[in-house]
Design an enzyme around this catalytic site. Structure first.
Site, PDB file in Angstrom:
ATOM      1  CG  LEU A  65       4.955  29.806  53.509  1.00 37.00           C
ATOM      2  CD1 LEU A  65       3.899  28.824  52.552  1.00 37.00           C
ATOM      3  CD2 LEU A  65       5.040  30.787  52.572  1.00 37.00           C
ATOM      4  CG  ASP A  66       2.468  35.493  57.308  1.00 35.17           C
ATOM      5  OD1 ASP A  66       3.592  35.281  57.943  1.00 35.17           O
ATOM      6  OD2 ASP A  66       2.438  36.568  56.751  1.00 35.17           O
ATOM      7  NE  ARG A  67      -4.385  29.518  62.013  1.00 36.11           N
ATOM      8  CZ  ARG A  67      -5.319  29.640  63.034  1.00 36.11           C
ATOM      9  NH1 ARG A  67      -4.952  30.294  64.127  1.00 36.11           N
ATOM     10  NH2 ARG A  67      -6.157  28.727  63.143  1.00 36.11           N
TER      11      ARG A  67
END
Length: 320
Positions: A144-146
């Site tokens: 997942l993106d940050r």
């Protein structure tokens, strides 16, 4: 896997069947624990990592018998993991949504990177390894993106990782996200298919754009709630490209609220006045087959307080 290595010499790894289908970047991150993620990608990009004497891209999927050449890199000492007593690490214990002997699903907080590196001392996977020192095979199944929160799947055994990666390849794993986007999503737009090209800026920042020369990318969208200047949509990525939902939403004319890379500044400022100061993208549901039993598992991740409060201020009843 067999290997020959020395700390300051090139090492050669013969890939065993257990690692079939794993991306070379994930394989290297597992083999080179303590090495910054940015350095791992750099040695791949420069061609210092070879598979069967050939250069490969980070998304190359390993095959049984592949010979992987890894250049000498400085590996941090094993005790480089964060302290399990840190508040940020301890807090992850309360975010575990499901856990058994072979896998774990966690509600990742926004702002926490999945890996350390790029100036970050540690990320999600390092924190989990600190929490579970006896679990020797903790690996991310996907990313997942940050800035994105929600369901993230962690394997605890190599056999589970293989099974879950196969489900991702065969597109039998269902990942559903909630996103607050600008404007009113047209109900007839249920599917966005736009190829995506990834670019790395001189600063090292990754940006993605729609490009005919890019990789195939497909996302399903469904509107859930409508408000005066925005709406809540459910997004289901069919492919798994970097920043896919964010770029596809922008491509459809509906950038996601508080997106620092692909958002609309005026819209984000309006959402900030409602108390929203993070990307409104949340992986709220994960559906997959258990790697041991084949049983269908559905895991839901609740919205955090900030996202719930934003919807409440917008007038949502369903998600308040």
């Amino acid at each position: 896997m067999t290997e020959t290595s020395s700390p300051q010499q090139v090492s050669f790894h013969t890939v065993a069947a257990d690692y079939a289908g794993q991306r070379i970047d994930n394989y290297l991150l597992a083999q080179l624990k303590g090495v910054p993620k940015s350095l791992v990608y750099r040695i791949v990009r420069k061609g210092e990592v070879r598979v069967n004497k050939k250069r490969v891209k980070p998304d190359y999927k390993l095959q049984p018998g592949d010979l992987v050449r890894i250049p000498p890199v400085r590996v941090a000492e094993p005790n480089a993991l964060p302290s399990a007593k840190l508040d940020r690490v301890q807090a992850l214990q309360d975010q575990i949504l499901y856990e058994d002997d072979v896998l774990m699903v966690l509600n990742k907080p926004s702002g926490l990177a999945v890996h350390g590196g790029s100036g970050l001392q540690f990320g999600l996977i390092e924190s989990l390894r600190a929490l579970r020192p006896d679990a020797n095979h903790l690996e991310l199944v996907h990313r997942l993106d940050r800035e994105t929160s929600g369901c993230i799947l962690i394997s605890k055994r190599r056999s589970a990782l293989r099974s879950l990666h196969e489900q991702l390849r065969e597109k039998t794993m269902d990942k559903q996200y909630l996103a607050l986007v600008r404007g009113q999503w047209q109900p007839h737009v249920k599917f966005v298919a736009a190829p995506l090209q990834k670019n790395t800026l001189q600063s090292g920042e990754r940006m993605v754009r729609v490009d005919a020369e890019g990789k195939v990318a497909e996302t399903r969208f469904r509107m859930l709630e409508s408000y005066s200047q925005c709406c809540l949509v459910e997004a289901s990525p069919i492919t798994g490209r970097t920043h896919q939902i964010r770029v596809h939403a922008l491509h459809a004319g509906h950038p996601i609220a508080q997106d620092p890379k692909y958002g609309d500044e005026e819209f984000s400022q309006a959402m900030a006045q409602l108390g929203l100061h993070r990307l409104f993208l949340h992986a709220h549901k994960l559906v997959f087959a258990h790697p041991q039993t084949g049983e269908k598992l559905t895991v839901n991740a609740p919205l955090d307080n900030e996202l719930r409060a934003t919807l409440k201020r917008l007038g949502s009843k369903k998600f308040s």
